[in-house]
Design a protein around this motif. Structure first.
Motif, PDB file in Angstrom:
ATOM      1  N   ASN A 284       2.835  13.930  -9.576  1.00  0.00           N
ATOM      2  CA  ASN A 284       2.296  13.569  -8.376  1.00  0.00           C
ATOM      3  C   ASN A 284       2.799  13.751  -7.213  1.00  0.00           C
ATOM      4  O   ASN A 284       2.390  13.763  -6.139  1.00  0.00           O
ATOM      5  N   GLY A 285       4.158  13.913  -7.393  1.00  0.00           N
ATOM      6  CA  GLY A 285       5.251  14.288  -6.181  1.00  0.00           C
ATOM      7  C   GLY A 285       5.440  12.891  -5.380  1.00  0.00           C
ATOM      8  O   GLY A 285       5.785  12.022  -6.021  1.00  0.00           O
ATOM      9  N   ALA A 286       5.891  12.951  -4.328  1.00  0.00           N
ATOM     10  CA  ALA A 286       6.266  12.064  -3.493  1.00  0.00           C
ATOM     11  C   ALA A 286       5.418  10.945  -3.298  1.00  0.00           C
ATOM     12  O   ALA A 286       4.246  11.262  -3.073  1.00  0.00           O
ATOM     13  N   TYR A 287       5.654   9.695  -3.199  1.00  0.00           N
ATOM     14  CA  TYR A 287       5.085   8.496  -2.906  1.00  0.00           C
ATOM     15  C   TYR A 287       5.666   7.600  -1.877  1.00  0.00           C
ATOM     16  O   TYR A 287       6.860   7.237  -1.915  1.00  0.00           O
ATOM     17  N   TRP A 288       4.826   7.391  -0.726  1.00  0.00           N
ATOM     18  CA  TRP A 288       5.295   6.733   0.454  1.00  0.00           C
ATOM     19  C   TRP A 288       4.750   5.268   0.494  1.00  0.00           C
ATOM     20  O   TRP A 288       3.363   5.155   0.146  1.00  0.00           O
ATOM     21  N   PHE A 289       5.313   4.148   0.634  1.00  0.00           N
ATOM     22  CA  PHE A 289       4.970   2.841   0.648  1.00  0.00           C
ATOM     23  C   PHE A 289       5.169   2.083   1.614  1.00  0.00           C
ATOM     24  O   PHE A 289       6.286   2.142   2.439  1.00  0.00           O
ATOM     25  N   GLY A 290       4.506   0.882   1.834  1.00  0.00           N
ATOM     26  CA  GLY A 290       4.776  -0.098   2.902  1.00  0.00           C
ATOM     27  C   GLY A 290       4.577  -1.203   2.082  1.00  0.00           C
ATOM     28  O   GLY A 290       3.612  -1.744   1.559  1.00  0.00           O
TER      29      GLY A 290
ATOM     30  N   GLY B 214       9.467   2.743   2.610  1.00  0.00           N
ATOM     31  CA  GLY B 214      10.300   3.542   1.831  1.00  0.00           C
ATOM     32  C   GLY B 214       9.315   4.846   1.085  1.00  0.00           C
ATOM     33  O   GLY B 214       8.051   5.084   1.254  1.00  0.00           O
ATOM     34  N   GLY B 215       9.914   5.299   0.383  1.00  0.00           N
ATOM     35  CA  GLY B 215       9.331   6.395  -0.606  1.00  0.00           C
ATOM     36  C   GLY B 215      10.206   6.429  -1.947  1.00  0.00           C
ATOM     37  O   GLY B 215      11.333   6.256  -2.160  1.00  0.00           O
ATOM     38  N   SER B 216       9.151   6.985  -2.905  1.00  0.00           N
ATOM     39  CA  SER B 216      10.197   7.270  -4.354  1.00  0.00           C
ATOM     40  C   SER B 216       9.735   8.809  -4.382  1.00  0.00           C
ATOM     41  O   SER B 216       8.645   9.330  -4.146  1.00  0.00           O
ATOM     42  N   ASN B 217      10.648   9.490  -5.117  1.00  0.00           N
ATOM     43  CA  ASN B 217      10.684  11.107  -5.010  1.00  0.00           C
ATOM     44  C   ASN B 217      10.351  11.508  -3.831  1.00  0.00           C
ATOM     45  O   ASN B 217       9.407  12.443  -3.695  1.00  0.00           O
ATOM     46  N   ILE B 218      11.217  11.093  -2.789  1.00  0.00           N
ATOM     47  CA  ILE B 218      10.984  11.521  -1.410  1.00  0.00           C
ATOM     48  C   ILE B 218      11.059  13.050  -1.096  1.00  0.00           C
ATOM     49  O   ILE B 218      10.419  13.668  -0.142  1.00  0.00           O
ATOM     50  N   LEU B 219      11.942  13.845  -1.836  1.00  0.00           N
ATOM     51  CA  LEU B 219      12.084  14.985  -1.546  1.00  0.00           C
ATOM     52  C   LEU B 219      10.758  16.022  -2.540  1.00  0.00           C
ATOM     53  O   LEU B 219      10.846  17.165  -2.557  1.00  0.00           O
ATOM     54  N   ASN B 220       9.824  15.175  -2.881  1.00  0.00           N
ATOM     55  CA  ASN B 220       8.628  15.796  -3.616  1.00  0.00           C
ATOM     56  C   ASN B 220       8.976  16.887  -4.729  1.00  0.00           C
ATOM     57  O   ASN B 220       8.474  17.975  -4.720  1.00  0.00           O
ATOM     58  N   VAL B 221       9.809  16.363  -5.678  1.00  0.00           N
ATOM     59  CA  VAL B 221      10.036  17.183  -6.659  1.00  0.00           C
ATOM     60  C   VAL B 221       9.096  17.059  -7.897  1.00  0.00           C
ATOM     61  O   VAL B 221       8.530  15.996  -7.858  1.00  0.00           O
ATOM     62  N   TYR B 222       8.928  18.355  -8.442  1.00  0.00           N
ATOM     63  CA  TYR B 222       7.778  18.269  -9.617  1.00  0.00           C
ATOM     64  C   TYR B 222       8.229  18.906 -10.767  1.00  0.00           C
ATOM     65  O   TYR B 222       9.519  19.714 -10.630  1.00  0.00           O
ATOM     66  N   PRO B 223       8.010  18.545 -11.873  1.00  0.00           N
ATOM     67  CA  PRO B 223       8.388  19.292 -13.175  1.00  0.00           C
ATOM     68  C   PRO B 223       8.009  20.879 -13.029  1.00  0.00           C
ATOM     69  O   PRO B 223       7.184  21.349 -12.258  1.00  0.00           O
ATOM     70  N   ASP B 224       8.723  21.802 -13.944  1.00  0.00           N
ATOM     71  CA  ASP B 224       8.563  23.151 -13.779  1.00  0.00           C
ATOM     72  C   ASP B 224       6.993  23.277 -14.320  1.00  0.00           C
ATOM     73  O   ASP B 224       6.377  22.866 -15.127  1.00  0.00           O
ATOM     74  N   MET B 225       6.183  24.402 -13.513  1.00  0.00           N
ATOM     75  CA  MET B 225       4.856  24.832 -13.820  1.00  0.00           C
ATOM     76  C   MET B 225       4.999  25.783 -15.108  1.00  0.00           C
ATOM     77  O   MET B 225       5.705  26.528 -15.341  1.00  0.00           O
TER      78      MET B 225
ATOM     79  N   TYR C  41       0.970  -1.181   0.021  1.00  0.00           N
ATOM     80  CA  TYR C  41      -0.062   0.022   0.082  1.00  0.00           C
ATOM     81  C   TYR C  41       0.886   1.299   0.047  1.00  0.00           C
ATOM     82  O   TYR C  41       1.942   1.366   0.572  1.00  0.00           O
ATOM     83  N   GLY C  42       0.414   2.068  -0.755  1.00  0.00           N
ATOM     84  CA  GLY C  42       1.059   3.411  -0.728  1.00  0.00           C
ATOM     85  C   GLY C  42       0.329   4.486  -1.264  1.00  0.00           C
ATOM     86  O   GLY C  42      -0.800   4.490  -1.872  1.00  0.00           O
ATOM     87  N   ALA C  43       0.626   5.912  -1.078  1.00  0.00           N
ATOM     88  CA  ALA C  43      -0.145   7.044  -1.493  1.00  0.00           C
ATOM     89  C   ALA C  43       0.750   8.127  -1.796  1.00  0.00           C
ATOM     90  O   ALA C  43       2.086   8.158  -1.244  1.00  0.00           O
TER      91      ALA C  43
END
Length: 855
Positions: free
Chosen positions: A843-849, A812-823, A257-259
């Protein structure tokens, strides 16, 4: 009382007869011990792990057993042992290293069953799916490969109709339909969807990799080289071969599960896009060499919403902008049944059922496409999908007079049904329904193949000959939606269901074609250091004729630590049936008269009137040159440069209107106000280089694996091929926006650094992915006002722990620094949001277990 005495006596007896089995587990390549390796007694609830010196011990009663030894970063091993009735049984075991990210093997790309990684003439990546999915957050195959393989690219889209439900994917920056996908070496069917909107795969068909659950896959092999002369159509960019699991007597199960961490969301909700995945896999042994392995997988993914981003006028944005909601259920099986020592029957396949909800563009309250009494505040249509995908293959493999023979058949079907809800038909007024069946399409494919392979070990240093044939049948259908999804009941109002107008009866069709392919290839090791190979393939299509392609390859070993390799080939890709026959119609009324806005099929009255020739195959010239090197203890380096020239690439044109002087009369005579179509419009040139550097070593009591994968890629359009009648409108035939969509199929550079450390029961993974700058032309159509997405780096981190040999946990997390493309301006981007689907996604950071079980 007597029962208790008997029980005590039995326990004492079992203890007395229990014997020690001891051993050591080592790294096969470095001979160093492996701490934290798991040893499980197959079929029993017994197991242990190795200590800091790689040693283990178990107490077992005398008899035969099978031990399963595994360690993260290594290939699993099943070892038969017999525990003697007296003394201690000792067994020493060595595991072969794998890579969490990439490693080189020789499976696809050659029909020589004796070919190994060290003498591969073409670059091939292997992804050990169990190793990757046990640590990282990505659950579906497309996203898994997006963050592991630098030459692979796939981005989720939004507001792109069918492409919101089927993620287009590509290799080396080429089109999704220019990569061939195999399952267990057999051609997989494509999706019935042809992508019309969005910034990825525009005008392309492709294979939906997400119909195959990752839990059913043992490994994924990526051949990064043109291979149409070996495997046929679509293999211009390369080949992805999905190898299904063959394991037996082991149950593996996972709960994930992650979000996403919602940095940009107008309602301040902190998390969205919840993703739940549950899967299980088990295999039974059949005879000595047979097996049946089955997998069940369920995945539920919720919407994300990145609309109403700060600093951008909310009236210019969609109110709903983000990932589609998907429910994905799959069942897959893989089997082999031995008939004799030389003959096996095999079968594999599965079924995937998917339901999706995707955001369409917002209709404002005062829009002439709204009925205020139904939606006082306007509305946001939802495009729904029901996708049913199935694959079934069966055949027999045998050895006949020294020849390995494979006779098999694979059938595949993909059906896509559209629906629209939270919508209306404005021409029906307040009585309009709010939900419609909009029709859809279906593609079916059947391939029958007969293949022969033989290795002559005494001819020079080895000669391999292969030849065979394949017969392919394809069928494509379009079926209409309900009448209210497309009809205009009031000619002064917009017709059909808002968000996605249904297919009309005039769009319905059922078209098919056949194809016969014949091939021969050979590889000869002239010396132990020098190999050359050649392949040729002839194919004849019932709808556009014949093509003949060839390939040359070679490998030269300079020293045990350095090898040169290279290939030169021609290739082709047949136009898909969807590209050839897809058509849709939108009815508008001008001055009370119905006029048609159409995507016209190839060879229709409209395309003939405009002088557009029927679709033909794309052709390519591929060349690659590279080397592999062992730089020292534990270091390996591969570098491969490539060149791909493609003529007559198929694209979807812009819309030609009846107010253009050169074609006005032709369109008005056919009562068509606007038209666009698929055509062999452009030729392109792609140049690039792939670099993979890997290192593994013992660090303290643990093991450290490090890899750096890089892809640098440049695509240019060399010509635009118009006919005489449409030559004045060359910029509409292939306009500025389409040029940048094709050019930005992949970032010009992508780098992946993975650091993987395992010690005892712990495993740690840190990964950095750098996406290069992407440029897209927006709705302003100005070359000096491009949307520029600057380079970005994402960071992934996970920690894994095995509580017992049977139970493990990863967080853990993917993209844990919450990086987005330029607006950018939402009213000008293709997608209608602050970002197009580029680089790492929106979508930014994704956290999972993840909980995983092995029994």
């Amino acid at each position: 009382m007597n029962t208790n005495v008997l029980a005590i006596c039995w326990l004492l007896s079992a203890t007395a007869f229990a014997q020690n089995i001891r051993g050591r587990v080592t790294d096969e390549s470095t001979k160093s011990p492996l701490p934290g390796a798991t040893i499980v007694v197959v079929g029993q609830q017994l197991g242990t792990t190795t200590n800091g010196e790689g040693d283990f011990s178990l107490k077992l009663t005398p008899g035969p057993y099978t031990l399963r030894i595994s360690s993260i970063g290594f290939e699993s091993l099943d070892q038969a042992v017999t525990v003697e009735a007296s003394g201690t049984t000792t067994v020493n075991l060595a595991l072969k290293p794998t890579q969490t990210s990439l490693s080189e093997v020789m499976v696809v790309g050659s029909r020589n069953l004796n070919r190994s990684v060290t003498d591969s003439p073409a670059p091939i990546d292997i992804i050990d799916v169990r190793q990757v999915t046990s640590k990282m957050g990505q659950l579906d195959v497309n996203q898994l490969l997006q963050f592991v393989a630098p030459s692979f690219n796939s981005n989720r889209q939004t507001g792109s109709d069918g492409a919101d439900h089927v993620d287009p994917a590509s290799l080396r920056g080429l089109g999704p339909d220019q990569t061939l996908v195999l399952i267990n070496g057999k051609r997989q069917h494509q999706s019935s969807l042809v992508t019309l909107f969005g910034t990825r795969g525009r005008g392309n068909t492709g294979t939906d990799l997400n119909t195959i659950p990752a839990a059913a896959i043992e490994r994924i092999e990526i051949l990064r080289d043109g291979a149409a002369a070996q495997y046929g159509s679509d293999a211009i960019a390369g080949v992805i071969n999905i190898v299904l699991k063959t394991s037996t007597n082991q149950l593996t199960a996972n709960v994930n599960y992650g979000a996403y961490q919602a940095k940009y969301r107008f309602d301040n909700q902190k998390f969205d896009g919840g993703n739940l995945n549950v899967n299980a896999n088990y295999g039974w042994r059949i005879g000595k060499t047979g097996f049946l392995n089955v997998t069940g997988d369920y995945n539920q993914r919720d919407h994300t919403n990145r609309a109403n981003t700060p600093g951008i006028d909310s009236t210019l944005q969609r109110r709903q902008y983000g990932d589609s909601k998907i429910t994905n259920s799959s069942f897959y099986a893989n089997a082999q049944i031995p008939l004799t020592t030389n003959t096996n029957i095999y079968a594999f396949g599965g079924i995937n059922a998917r339901k999706g909800d995707a955001y369409a563009w917002t209709r404002a309250a005062d829009s002439d496409r709204n009925i205020p009494s139904i939606y006082p505040d306007g509305f946001d249509p939802i495009i729904t999908s029901k996708i049913l995908d199935g694959t079934f293959a069966a055949g027999v493999r045998t050895n006949f007079r020294g020849w390995n023979v494979d006779f098999g058949n694979i059938f595949g079907s993909n059906r896509f049904d559209y629906g629209v809800k939270n919508t209306l038909n404005a021409s029906m007024g307040p009585s309009s329904p709010r939900e419609f069946n909009a029709g859809g399409f279906q593609l079916q494919q059947n391939v029958t193949g007969l293949h022969f392979t033989r290795f002559y070990k005494n001819t020079l240093q080895g000669l391999n000959i292969a030849f065979g044939s394949e017969f392919r049948y394809e069928d494509y259908k379009i079926f209409a939606g309900e009448e209210a999804s497309y009809r205009a009941y009031d000619i002064t109002k917009a017709a059909g269901s808002q968000g996605f107008p249904g297919f009309q009866p005039s769009n319905e069709l059922n078209k098919s074609r056949t194809n016969l392919g014949l091939y021969v290839d050979g590889e000869i090791d002239i010396t132990k250091a020098f190999m050359v190979g050649a392949a040729a393939r002839y194919e004849n299509y019932s709808d556009f004729g014949s093509t003949l392609n060839g390939k040359l390859s070679s490998r030269l070993t300079i020293s045990p630590a350095f090898m040169l390799r290279g290939t030169l080939s021609t290739g082709f890709r047949a136009p898909s049936l969807a590209q050839t026959y897809f058509n849709s119609t939108i009815t508008n009324f001008v001055g009370g008269q119905a006029v048609q806005v159409q995507i016209a099929q190839s060879g229709s009255a409209i395309t003939q009137a405009l002088g557009v020739p029927p679709l033909k195959q794309e052709t390519s010239l591929n060349a690659s040159l590279g080397f592999t090197s062992q730089l020292g203890s534990g270091f390996s380096l591969t570098v491969d440069a490539y060149y791909v020239r493609i003529k007559d690439r198929i694209v979807l044109t812009g819309q030609f209107s009846d107010d253009l002087p050169a074609i006005s009369d032709a369109l008005k005579a056919l009562n068509v106000s606007r038209v666009q179509f698929f055509t062999n419009a452009i030729s392109t040139r792609t140049r690039g280089i792939d670099i993979v550097l890997a290192h593994h070593t013992q660090l303290g009591n643990g093991r450290l694996n490090t890899s750096l994968g890089m892809n640098f890629n440049s695509l240019d359009t060399t010509s635009v091929n118009t006919n005489a009648k449409l030559k004045p409108y060359k910029d509409l035939y292939f306009d500025l926006r389409e040029y940048y969509f094709v050019k930005a199929s992949a970032p010009p550079s992508k780098m992946n650094l993975t650091i993987d450390y395992s010690i005892n029961k712990w495993a740690f993974l840190l990964r950095f992915v750098r996406f290069g700058e992407v440029k897209l032309a927006n709705w302003s159509y100005k070359s000096d006002e491009l949307d520029i997405y600057k380079p970005k780096v994402t960071t992934d981190l996970s920690v894994s722990y095995r509580f017992t040999p049977q139970v493990g946990l990863s967080i853990g997390g993917s993209n844990i620094l919450n990086v987005y493309p330029d607006m950018h301006r939402a009213d000008l981007t293709e997608s209608g949001g602050a970002w197009d689907p580029v680089q790492m996604g929106i979508n930014g950071a994704y956290w999972f277990g993840k909980l995983n079980f092995r029994f």
